[in-house]
Design a protein around this motif. Structure first.
Motif, PDB file in Angstrom:
ATOM      1  N   GLN A  39       0.826  -1.210   0.000  1.00 17.70           N
ATOM      2  CA  GLN A  39       0.000   0.000   0.000  1.00 17.70           C
ATOM      3  C   GLN A  39       0.856   1.254   0.000  1.00 17.70           C
ATOM      4  N   VAL A  40       0.210   2.358  -0.331  1.00 23.53           N
ATOM      5  CA  VAL A  40       0.861   3.662  -0.335  1.00 23.53           C
ATOM      6  C   VAL A  40      -0.067   4.665   0.337  1.00 23.53           C
ATOM      7  N   ARG A  41       0.514   5.609   1.084  1.00 24.05           N
ATOM      8  CA  ARG A  41      -0.257   6.655   1.747  1.00 24.05           C
ATOM      9  C   ARG A  41       0.211   8.007   1.223  1.00 24.05           C
ATOM     10  N   VAL A  42      -0.747   8.859   0.917  1.00 21.99           N
ATOM     11  CA  VAL A  42      -0.457  10.207   0.433  1.00 21.99           C
ATOM     12  C   VAL A  42      -1.069  11.204   1.410  1.00 21.99           C
ATOM     13  N   VAL A  43      -0.255  12.179   1.832  1.00 21.79           N
ATOM     14  CA  VAL A  43      -0.725  13.241   2.715  1.00 21.79           C
ATOM     15  C   VAL A  43      -0.494  14.573   2.008  1.00 21.79           C
ATOM     16  N   VAL A  44      -1.573  15.311   1.800  1.00 22.85           N
ATOM     17  CA  VAL A  44      -1.491  16.644   1.197  1.00 22.85           C
ATOM     18  C   VAL A  44      -1.869  17.653   2.271  1.00 22.85           C
ATOM     19  N   THR A  45      -0.961  18.591   2.525  1.00 30.10           N
ATOM     20  CA  THR A  45      -1.170  19.609   3.545  1.00 30.10           C
ATOM     21  C   THR A  45      -0.954  20.985   2.922  1.00 30.10           C
ATOM     22  N   GLY A  46      -1.769  21.929   3.315  1.00 29.26           N
ATOM     23  CA  GLY A  46      -1.631  23.295   2.824  1.00 29.26           C
ATOM     24  C   GLY A  46      -2.420  24.246   3.698  1.00 29.26           C
ATOM     25  N   HIS A  47      -2.457  25.492   3.282  1.00 27.43           N
ATOM     26  CA  HIS A  47      -3.209  26.507   4.014  1.00 27.43           C
ATOM     27  C   HIS A  47      -4.338  27.002   3.117  1.00 27.43           C
ATOM     28  N   ALA A  48      -5.530  27.018   3.684  1.00 27.64           N
ATOM     29  CA  ALA A  48      -6.673  27.563   2.958  1.00 27.64           C
ATOM     30  C   ALA A  48      -6.529  29.076   2.882  1.00 27.64           C
ATOM     31  N   GLN A  49      -7.161  29.651   1.906  1.00 24.65           N
ATOM     32  CA  GLN A  49      -7.098  31.099   1.747  1.00 24.65           C
ATOM     33  C   GLN A  49      -7.787  31.765   2.939  1.00 24.65           C
ATOM     34  N   LYS A  50      -7.246  32.881   3.381  1.00 23.01           N
ATOM     35  CA  LYS A  50      -7.833  33.602   4.507  1.00 23.01           C
ATOM     36  C   LYS A  50      -8.295  34.975   4.049  1.00 23.01           C
ATOM     37  N   ILE A  51      -9.272  35.519   4.768  1.00 25.08           N
ATOM     38  CA  ILE A  51      -9.802  36.829   4.387  1.00 25.08           C
ATOM     39  C   ILE A  51      -9.457  37.905   5.405  1.00 25.08           C
ATOM     40  N   THR A  52      -8.947  37.511   6.563  1.00 21.69           N
ATOM     41  CA  THR A  52      -8.572  38.500   7.564  1.00 21.69           C
ATOM     42  C   THR A  52      -7.065  38.471   7.757  1.00 21.69           C
ATOM     43  N   PRO A  53      -6.420  39.614   7.804  1.00 23.09           N
ATOM     44  CA  PRO A  53      -4.961  39.641   7.905  1.00 23.09           C
ATOM     45  C   PRO A  53      -4.426  39.302   9.293  1.00 23.09           C
ATOM     46  N   PHE A  54      -5.235  39.397  10.333  1.00 27.07           N
ATOM     47  CA  PHE A  54      -4.734  39.207  11.683  1.00 27.07           C
ATOM     48  C   PHE A  54      -4.952  37.795  12.230  1.00 27.07           C
ATOM     49  N   VAL A  55      -5.436  36.869  11.422  1.00 26.13           N
ATOM     50  CA  VAL A  55      -5.650  35.490  11.853  1.00 26.13           C
ATOM     51  C   VAL A  55      -4.732  34.581  11.029  1.00 26.13           C
ATOM     52  N   ASP A  56      -4.136  33.571  11.670  1.00 19.94           N
ATOM     53  CA  ASP A  56      -3.305  32.620  10.938  1.00 19.94           C
ATOM     54  C   ASP A  56      -4.142  31.868   9.915  1.00 19.94           C
ATOM     55  N   PRO A  57      -3.537  31.551   8.757  1.00 20.88           N
ATOM     56  CA  PRO A  57      -4.311  30.812   7.758  1.00 20.88           C
ATOM     57  C   PRO A  57      -4.630  29.403   8.258  1.00 20.88           C
ATOM     58  N   PRO A  58      -5.852  28.949   8.037  1.00 30.99           N
ATOM     59  CA  PRO A  58      -6.229  27.611   8.497  1.00 30.99           C
ATOM     60  C   PRO A  58      -5.496  26.523   7.725  1.00 30.99           C
ATOM     61  N   THR A  59      -5.041  25.501   8.438  1.00 30.90           N
ATOM     62  CA  THR A  59      -4.330  24.388   7.818  1.00 30.90           C
ATOM     63  C   THR A  59      -5.330  23.328   7.365  1.00 30.90           C
TER      64      THR A  59
END
Length: 135
Positions: free
Chosen positions: A99-119
């Motif tokens: 078997q093989v496992r794939v993990v894709v991680t990134g940051h969703a786009q954010k609309i407020t500048p003072f909050v960390d982008p959601p992972t």
């Protein structure tokens, strides 16, 4: 029943009350709209990461080449997730020998500048495909 002078004045003094209510409720309404939009962007980022993980797993399962699968996943993410998913990482790891496992991680786009982008993280695991000639 006769309405006193004070009651008549009170009634006249309610002019502008809806403006005050609007001023009080508008920040709450705007916050609700921003939260709704942010959750929608997180959902869209999840969908893009899921599609990229499935595509990467398909390439990894058929070619059995980890580097080629990771490259294909990044290219796929750049095509479909441009502006939706940022700082993308694609990791392909074998699970046992079948078997093989794939993990894709990134940051969703954010609309407020003072909050960390959601992972956003999506994981896909599947069996390696083995092609055999018919006997």
């Amino acid at each position: 029943m006769k309405i006193s002078g004070w009651a008549r004045k009170r009634k006249r003094n309610e002019r502008g009350a809806s403006t005050v209510e609007l001023v009080l409720y508008m920040p709450i309404l705007m916050l609700a709209i921003f939260i709704t939009i942010q959750f929608s962007l997180i959902y869209l980022g999840n969908q893009a990461a899921s599609a990229a993980a499935r595509e990467t797993a398909r390439v990894a399962r058929t070619t059995l080449d980890r580097g080629q699968a990771e490259t294909a996943g990044l290219e796929y993410t750049n095509r479909i997730g441009k502006g939706i998913l940022e700082d993308v990482q694609v990791v392909v790891t074998p699970v046992g020998t079948q078997q093989v496992r794939v993990v894709v991680t990134g940051h969703a786009q954010k609309i407020t500048p003072f909050v960390d982008p959601p992972t956003v993280t999506q994981v896909v695991q599947g069996p390696l495909e083995e092609f055999r000639a018919d006997n």
